[in-house]
Design an enzyme around this catalytic site. Structure first.
Site, mmCIF file in Angstrom:
data_model
loop_
_atom_site.group_PDB
_atom_site.id
_atom_site.type_symbol
_atom_site.label_atom_id
_atom_site.label_comp_id
_atom_site.label_asym_id
_atom_site.label_seq_id
_atom_site.Cartn_x
_atom_site.Cartn_y
_atom_site.Cartn_z
ATOM 1 N N HIS A 152 -62.094 20.145 51.257
ATOM 2 C CA HIS A 152 -63.520 20.489 51.238
ATOM 3 C C HIS A 152 -63.865 21.309 50.003
ATOM 4 O O HIS A 152 -64.809 20.989 49.266
ATOM 5 C CB HIS A 152 -63.856 21.267 52.514
ATOM 6 C CG HIS A 152 -65.276 21.696 52.614
ATOM 7 N ND1 HIS A 152 -66.216 21.009 53.360
ATOM 8 C CD2 HIS A 152 -65.951 22.754 52.070
ATOM 9 C CE1 HIS A 152 -67.384 21.616 53.265
ATOM 10 N NE2 HIS A 152 -67.249 22.687 52.493
ATOM 11 N N GLU A 153 -63.101 22.362 49.765
ATOM 12 C CA GLU A 153 -63.399 23.229 48.618
ATOM 13 C C GLU A 153 -63.113 22.524 47.297
ATOM 14 O O GLU A 153 -63.781 22.795 46.293
ATOM 15 C CB GLU A 153 -62.611 24.533 48.720
ATOM 16 C CG GLU A 153 -62.946 25.383 49.941
ATOM 17 C CD GLU A 153 -64.434 25.661 50.123
ATOM 18 O OE1 GLU A 153 -65.166 25.694 49.109
ATOM 19 O OE2 GLU A 153 -64.868 25.845 51.277
ATOM 20 N N HIS A 206 -66.236 20.822 46.201
ATOM 21 C CA HIS A 206 -67.116 21.739 45.465
ATOM 22 C C HIS A 206 -66.602 21.969 44.048
ATOM 23 O O HIS A 206 -67.358 21.917 43.064
ATOM 24 C CB HIS A 206 -67.183 23.089 46.187
ATOM 25 C CG HIS A 206 -68.015 23.105 47.421
ATOM 26 N ND1 HIS A 206 -69.347 22.763 47.430
ATOM 27 C CD2 HIS A 206 -67.710 23.467 48.703
ATOM 28 C CE1 HIS A 206 -69.830 22.899 48.661
ATOM 29 N NE2 HIS A 206 -68.857 23.317 49.448
#
Length: 491
Positions: free
Chosen positions: A256-257, A260
């Site tokens: 997920h990160e 980003h």
């Protein structure tokens, strides 16, 4: 030097100082000794005071007035749009209020963390009430007579409104609730169990970060209470967390990160330290983290490859084959924590927060009523009661640091990801065969070329429309979720 050149030189220095301020925040979450918190609050307040002064420097207004946008190319006009928006918004906020907010929210984060550890809402409530008071004051200054919550949303998702989101989320909630109820009635995969070495988790999680294209020469992976991504350009750092009983928490927080971080790393280097050198909005940002984590990382093809990596890292961990592993990774189960929620139920967590924070900002809900309101809504949406405050109203850091208007961008990002996934699958018919080998490059390259490289060049909705060929709609996401979970649970 033209007025535009002068403005951009000044803006680059402001952007650089903003990166330094962000690094202070990263350090506070990862390595700063707890006893340094009072001094760090002073340091961050001082940085915010300097940044605020630069953002409202009268010269910025003079340069903006002197520049004829017609003389600029597309990039120059986009820079001007962002600088003017920031200048107009920041000029409305009194410097003293900006400094007070920076100091309070830095200190508030530590108070929240201690209250969360103690499961004591009363220890945080007075500070939260003060944060809300100052944020409401800020929102009123920004709104200039308009809707205070809409003014806050504009910080994270320019061009949207509370009414727009209410309509979109209102269409999503009954569909998600009905699908969730059907899944809970069906027989599904059992939860994973065992003791998974945390060192092995971190080794595998770094392997996954690289597999999804994260450039470790311009980034690093550390541990924190709440996973996050920080920075842009040449220094983009991520954090994750480990739990010996739940390796997926670590692995999928990392993916997920990385979504980003990859967005920030893949923005055109031409935009470094300019207003275009960051993700254009939090909704578009979240679309990248969610499509990396879910549509790619939790796909049947990729989990087949990940199953082999898990066996290499942990030996026999009680899952028989790739098909069973796909079900385990996507298992829908009871739980309280948003960041640990399965793909189906995640948006219900966000919708809860969206409604509560709008009520807090409007004054329809008081801090003294917040815990009860949270618990009542949670039980209505999920069918069981919150057992303790750290699993309820104290679980997220966002309100402690004043991020009102941020939560809805999580679900908006899911909606955007649904649109992008539909277009990506049409463009890459052989994607599953590649993902089955652990090769995400076609998917991440497609996202890089169609979304990430543009940075802030276009407005948020325009980015999604250009990449997906359609106006943002919840329909692709809901269709994807119905198909996926109907298959897993034989509905």
């Amino acid at each position: 030097m033209t007025a535009y050149d002068d403005l951009m030189a000044f803006t680059r220095d402001t952007q650089a100082l903003g990166q330094v301020a962000g690094r202070l925040g990263w350090d506070q979450e990862t390595m700063m000794p707890r006893g340094a918190a009072p001094q760090r609050a002073e340091e961050m307040a001082a940085m915010e005071s300097i940044l605020h002064a630069r953002r409202i420097d009268p010269r910025v207004g003079e340069w903006l007035e002197a520049i004829d946008p017609k003389t600029l190319d597309e990039v120059g006009q986009a820079n001007l749009r962002h600088i003017r928006r920031s200048f107009d918004r920041t000029s409305k906020i009194p410097a003293a209020l900006a400094t007070r907010l920076a100091k309070l929210t830095s200190a508030s984060q530590g108070i929240w963390a201690e209250a969360r550890e103690a499961d004591d809402v009363s220890a945080f409530a007075p500070t939260l009430a003060e944060v809300i008071m100052l944020k409401r004051e800020e929102g009123q200054a920004l709104a200039a007579g308009g809707d205070v919550y809409d003014a806050m949303l504009d910080d994270y998702e320019p061009g949207t409104s509370g009414a727009d989101l209410e309509a979109m989320f209102g269409a999503m909630r009954p569909v998600l609730s009905e699908l969730r109820a059907a899944v809970r009635e069906a027989k599904g995969p059992e939860a994973i169990s065992g003791d998974f070495d945390e060192g092995a988790q971190m080794k595998l999680t770094r392997q996954l970060a690289k597999a999804f294209g994260y450039d470790m020469t311009r980034g690093r992976v550390d541990k924190a209470v709440h996973p996050f991504s920080s920075g842009s350009g040449m220094d983009v750092r991520i954090t994750t967390r480990t739990n010996p009983a739940d390796p997926f928490n670590c692995l999928y927080s990392t993916i997920h990160e990385v979504g980003h971080a990859a967005y920030e790393q893949n923005i055109s280097s031409d935009y470094l330290l300019t207003p275009l050198g960051n993700g254009v909005s939090m909704g578009v940002h979240e679309s990248q983290s969610r499509i990396y984590e879910n549509q790619i990382g939790r796909s049947r093809a990729f989990t087949g490859w990940l199953f082999g990596q898990m066996k290499d890292a942990f030996g026999d961990f009680g899952v028989k084959n790739e098909d069973d592993f796909y079900g385990v990774v996507n298992r829908v189960g009871d739980g309280y924590i948003r960041t640990e929620a399965d793909e189906l139920q995640y948006n219900l967590h966000v919708l809860l927060r969206f409604d509560l924070e709008r009520a807090l900002m409007s004054g329809d809900l008081q801090v003294s009523e917040l815990e009860t309101a949270w618990n009542d809504r949670f039980e209505a949406d999920f069918g069981y009661a919150v057992d303790k405050a750290s699993n309820g109203v104290l679980q997220d850091v966002h309100w402690s640091v004043g991020l009102f208007g941020y939560f809805p961008t999580y679900s908006l990002g899911n909606v955007y990801a649904g649109c992008l996934n539909e277009a990506m699958r049409k463009a890459l018919p052989n994607l599953d065969a590649e993902l089955a080998k652990g090769d995400t490059s076609s998917a991440t390259n497609w996202l890089g070329a169609n979304v990430q490289t543009h940075g802030g060049l276009y407005e948020p909705r325009a980015v999604i429309e250009q990449a997906s060929g359609q106006a943002p709609s919840e329909a692709p996401l809901l269709g994807y979720l119905k198909e996926k979970f109907s298959g897993i649970y034989n509905l």
